[in-house]
Design an enzyme around this catalytic site. Structure first.
Site, PDB file in Angstrom:
ATOM      1  N   ALA A   1       2.786 -12.040   6.815  1.00  0.00           N
ATOM      2  CA  ALA A   1       2.300 -13.278   6.197  1.00  0.00           C
ATOM      3  C   ALA A   1       3.223 -13.787   5.101  1.00  0.00           C
ATOM      4  CB  ALA A   1       0.895 -13.074   5.639  1.00  0.00           C
TER       5      ALA A   1
ATOM      6  N   ARG B   1      12.857 -15.683  -0.744  1.00  0.00           N
ATOM      7  CA  ARG B   1      14.234 -15.334  -1.097  1.00  0.00           C
ATOM      8  C   ARG B   1      15.227 -15.530   0.052  1.00  0.00           C
ATOM      9  NH1 ARG B   1      15.601 -10.101  -3.305  1.00  0.00           N
ATOM     10  NH2 ARG B   1      13.600  -9.117  -2.894  1.00  0.00           N
TER      11      ARG B   1
ATOM     12  N   GLY C   1      -2.855  -9.980  -0.943  1.00  0.00           N
ATOM     13  CA  GLY C   1      -2.411  -8.593  -1.051  1.00  0.00           C
ATOM     14  C   GLY C   1      -2.463  -7.868   0.282  1.00  0.00           C
TER      15      GLY C   1
ATOM     16  N   GLY D   1       5.978   1.346  -4.507  1.00  0.00           N
ATOM     17  CA  GLY D   1       4.863   2.178  -4.938  1.00  0.00           C
ATOM     18  C   GLY D   1       5.297   3.637  -4.944  1.00  0.00           C
TER      19      GLY D   1
ATOM     20  N   ASN E   1      14.539  -8.909   2.582  1.00  0.00           N
ATOM     21  CA  ASN E   1      13.974  -9.966   1.745  1.00  0.00           C
ATOM     22  C   ASN E   1      14.958 -11.090   1.454  1.00  0.00           C
ATOM     23  OD1 ASN E   1      11.327  -8.710   1.121  1.00  0.00           O
ATOM     24  ND2 ASN E   1      12.664  -7.132   0.280  1.00  0.00           N
TER      25      ASN E   1
HETATM   26  C1  UD1 Z   1       4.221  -2.902  -0.919  1.00  0.00           C
HETATM   27  C2  UD1 Z   1       3.420  -1.694  -1.383  1.00  0.00           C
HETATM   28  C3  UD1 Z   1       4.344  -0.716  -2.069  1.00  0.00           C
HETATM   29  C4  UD1 Z   1       5.444  -0.304  -1.127  1.00  0.00           C
HETATM   30  C5  UD1 Z   1       6.178  -1.525  -0.594  1.00  0.00           C
HETATM   31  C6  UD1 Z   1       7.131  -1.123   0.495  1.00  0.00           C
HETATM   32  C7  UD1 Z   1       1.158  -2.474  -1.839  1.00  0.00           C
HETATM   33  C8  UD1 Z   1       0.180  -2.825  -2.889  1.00  0.00           C
HETATM   34  N1  UD1 Z   1       2.350  -2.129  -2.267  1.00  0.00           N
HETATM   35  O1  UD1 Z   1       4.710  -3.536  -2.096  1.00  0.00           O
HETATM   36  O2  UD1 Z   1       3.620   0.405  -2.495  1.00  0.00           O
HETATM   37  O3  UD1 Z   1       6.339   0.572  -1.749  1.00  0.00           O
HETATM   38  O4  UD1 Z   1       5.259  -2.469  -0.044  1.00  0.00           O
HETATM   39  O5  UD1 Z   1       7.873  -2.240   0.902  1.00  0.00           O
HETATM   40  O6  UD1 Z   1       0.821  -2.476  -0.689  1.00  0.00           O
HETATM   41  N2  UD1 Z   1       1.812  -9.106   3.109  1.00  0.00           N
HETATM   42  C9  UD1 Z   1       0.922  -9.896   3.785  1.00  0.00           C
HETATM   43  N3  UD1 Z   1      -0.121 -10.470   3.105  1.00  0.00           N
HETATM   44  C10 UD1 Z   1      -0.315 -10.255   1.791  1.00  0.00           C
HETATM   45  C11 UD1 Z   1       0.611  -9.456   1.095  1.00  0.00           C
HETATM   46  C12 UD1 Z   1       1.651  -8.893   1.788  1.00  0.00           C
HETATM   47  O7  UD1 Z   1       1.058 -10.098   4.993  1.00  0.00           O
HETATM   48  O8  UD1 Z   1      -1.279 -10.799   1.257  1.00  0.00           O
HETATM   49  C13 UD1 Z   1       2.929  -8.508   3.842  1.00  0.00           C
HETATM   50  C14 UD1 Z   1       4.261  -9.086   3.431  1.00  0.00           C
HETATM   51  O9  UD1 Z   1       4.658 -10.122   4.310  1.00  0.00           O
HETATM   52  C15 UD1 Z   1       5.189  -7.895   3.565  1.00  0.00           C
HETATM   53  C16 UD1 Z   1       4.292  -6.697   3.314  1.00  0.00           C
HETATM   54  O10 UD1 Z   1       2.973  -7.149   3.514  1.00  0.00           O
HETATM   55  O11 UD1 Z   1       5.711  -7.765   4.855  1.00  0.00           O
HETATM   56  C17 UD1 Z   1       4.491  -6.111   1.921  1.00  0.00           C
HETATM   57  O12 UD1 Z   1       4.108  -7.050   0.976  1.00  0.00           O
HETATM   58  P1  UD1 Z   1       4.826  -7.172  -0.423  1.00  0.00           P
HETATM   59  O13 UD1 Z   1       4.119  -8.182  -1.225  1.00  0.00           O
HETATM   60  O14 UD1 Z   1       6.274  -7.342  -0.230  1.00  0.00           O
HETATM   61  O15 UD1 Z   1       4.515  -5.750  -1.026  1.00  0.00           O
HETATM   62  P2  UD1 Z   1       5.331  -5.025  -2.154  1.00  0.00           P
HETATM   63  O16 UD1 Z   1       4.966  -5.588  -3.452  1.00  0.00           O
HETATM   64  O17 UD1 Z   1       6.741  -4.957  -1.786  1.00  0.00           O
HETATM   65 CA    CA Z   2       8.278  -6.018  -0.317  1.00  0.00          CA
END
Ligand code: UD1
Ligand code: CA
Length: 451
Positions: free
Chosen positions: A14, A19, A80, A144, A231
């Site tokens: 999503a 970037r 999230g 994380g 990214n």
């Molecule tokens: C997340 C993890 C982190 C981990 C990292 C690895 C959580 C809270 N944190 O952090 O522990 O080390 O990934 O890369 O899970 N996404 C959605 N919908 C959302 C949010 C995210 O589809 O509402 C998808 C994003 O497109 C992405 C992935 O989930 O592919 C990770 O999301 P991102 O916001 O990048 O998580 P991080 O903060 O990097």
């Molecule tokens: Ca990420």
């Protein structure tokens, strides 16, 4: 379906990928000629799951197209990772009592089925409800951190922004991939709140919430390269580099000689048989299949081509989609071929364009032969018989047929069929005027002297 617990897969995609600075969604950017999300699907498909769902953001119809026939489900607001997985719950509602759920990221094209198998194996053998894929990035900032208990189970995952200084020093990080009991995970997801530094629903909260009711989490560790997410454009280039190295290594393991591997670019689906030799600086676009013993010389560019055993291509050859090169055929420098079958032993050695044509076995295409296949509206076919000899600098105006063993004289513009064994000649007849050159020079010399 594979033996063991039925599997469901949710791929998170999503994120807009700001970037990347791109009009297209991040996961559709290509690595080795395939959108990143399709690489992830390819790895997931090897586990033979009963369902795969891809979570996308609003207004991403192109992703639906790219992942079909697997369904997409729209996460309206990016709340999230826990919310994203929860969004896919409706697609899982008719699953059985004991099934697994695997969460993957659409922007991690390097993940392999082998590593996912290890996750499955770890879950089966340890009896843990949740298995989290860990890795040790050279710079853990932003990831994380995985906090292990004394007994080796996972105690908690803390996000960078919520971590203490001491926790930030932990090297083991979560790669974002998770395998767990599907029903148990969906239950726990209902309890996740957004009371944290980012105000997001964290998937990582499942560790704590599970533990509180006796559901254990464990960590399975893998190498950094496989879980490096993309990214930005430079991370995309880095992923491409790693993927190319992997594809080259696999080709060499299967008996292909790459004279200078670093200079050969392969597509995700390039098929090279044993004893193929690839010289430096060759590019394989999508859809190329090369049979045993073929030699491909430097600076050739191939795409959508099939090459039969023992053929020799290049240097500087260009094979476009629909090129079928027969056994032991030759395609030499500055020859472009498109939608054309070149028969066994046929030769097109220099400076030619063959498009929408059939060339019979052992035919010889002279230097500078052009099939004029396009009249500005339609494409037309040229049919060149077996054993035919096409003289240099010939234009074949399609549709046209040159019979078997026929000869076409050099410099001809052929607009009508030439029967088998016939000679076709279409050029101005040559005239010879004895001494005319000498007379011309004498004239010029005289006029210079008198002026
Ligand atoms: C997340 C993890 C982190 C981990 C990292 C690895 C959580 C809270 N944190 O952090 O522990 O080390 O990934 O890369 O899970 N996404 C959605 N919908 C959302 C949010 C995210 O589809 O509402 C998808 C994003 O497109 C992405 C992935 O989930 O592919 C990770 O999301 P991102 O916001 O990048 O998580 P991080 O903060 O990097
Ligand atoms: Ca990420």
């Amino acid at each position: 379906m594979s033996e063991g617990t039925p599997l469901n897969v949710v791929i998170l995609a999503a994120g807009q990928g700001t970037r990347m600075r791109s009009a297209k969604p991040k996961v559709l950017h290509e690595v080795a000629g395939l959108p990143m999300v399709r690489h992830v699907l390819k790895a997931a498909e090897q586990l033979e799951p009963s369902r795969i769902a891809v979570v996308v953001g609003p207004d991403m119809p192109q992703i639906a197209e790219a992942v079909a026939p697997w369904p997409v489900i729209v996460q309206q607001q990016r709340l999230g990772t826990a919310d994203a997985v929860r969004t896919a719950a409706p697609l899982l509602k008719d699953m059985g009592e004991k099934e697994d759920l695997l969460v993957l990221y659409g922007d991690g094209p390097l993940i392999t089925a082998e590593t996912l198998h290890v996750l499955q194996e770890q879950k089966r053998s340890s009896g843990a409800e949740l298995v989290w894929l860990g890795f040790r990035p050279p710079d853990p900032t932003g990831y994380g951190r995985l906090l292990l208990a004394e007994d080796g189970t996972l105690e908690a995952i803390v996000e960078e922004k919520d971590a203490s200084d001491e926790q930030r020093r932990v090297a083991l990080c979560w790669a974002g991939y998770l395998l767990g009991d599907a029903r148990g995970m969906l239950e726990l997801l209902e309890q996740v709140d957004n009371d944290n530094a980012k105000g997001e629903y964290y998937l990582t909260d499942l560790v704590r919430l599970g533990r509180a009711i006796g559901r254990m989490s464990r960590v399975s560790e893998c190498g950094v390269d496989e879980v490096t997410g993309v990214n930005s454009r430079s991370e995309l280039a880095q992923a491409e580099k790693l993927m190319q190295e992997r594809l080259r290594r696999r080709a060499m393991e299967q008996g292909v000689t790459l004279v200078d591997p670093d200079t050969v670019w392969l597509s995700h689906d390039t098929e090279l048989a044993t004893d193929v030799v690839v010289h430096p600086n060759v590019v394989f676009g999508p859809g190329v299949r090369v049979a045993e013993g073929v030699e491909i010389l430097s600076f050739s560019h191939l795409e959508g081509a099939r090459i039969a055993e023992g053929a020799r291509i290049g240097p500087y050859a260009r094979l476009r989609p629909g090129s079928e090169i027969g056994e032991k055929a030759r395609v030499g420098n500055f020859v472009e071929i498109k939608a054309t079958r070149l028969g066994a032993g046929a030769k097109a050695n220099h400076l030619s364009y063959l498009g929408d044509a059939t060339v019979g076995a052992d035919a010889n295409i002279g230097a500078g032969t052009i099939t004029c296949n396009y009249d500005g509206y339609d494409k037309h076919h040229s049919d060149i018989g077996a054993g035919a000899f096409i003289g240099s600098n010939t234009a074949l105006v399609a549709p046209v047929r040159i019979g078997a063993n026929a000869i076409v004289g050099a410099g001809s513009t052929i607009t009508g069929d030439v029967p088998d064994d016939a000679l076709g000649l279409a050029r101005a007849e040559q005239t010879v005027r004895p001494d005319a050159a000498a007379r011309f020079r004498a004239q010029r010399k005289n006029s210079k002297e008198t002026s």
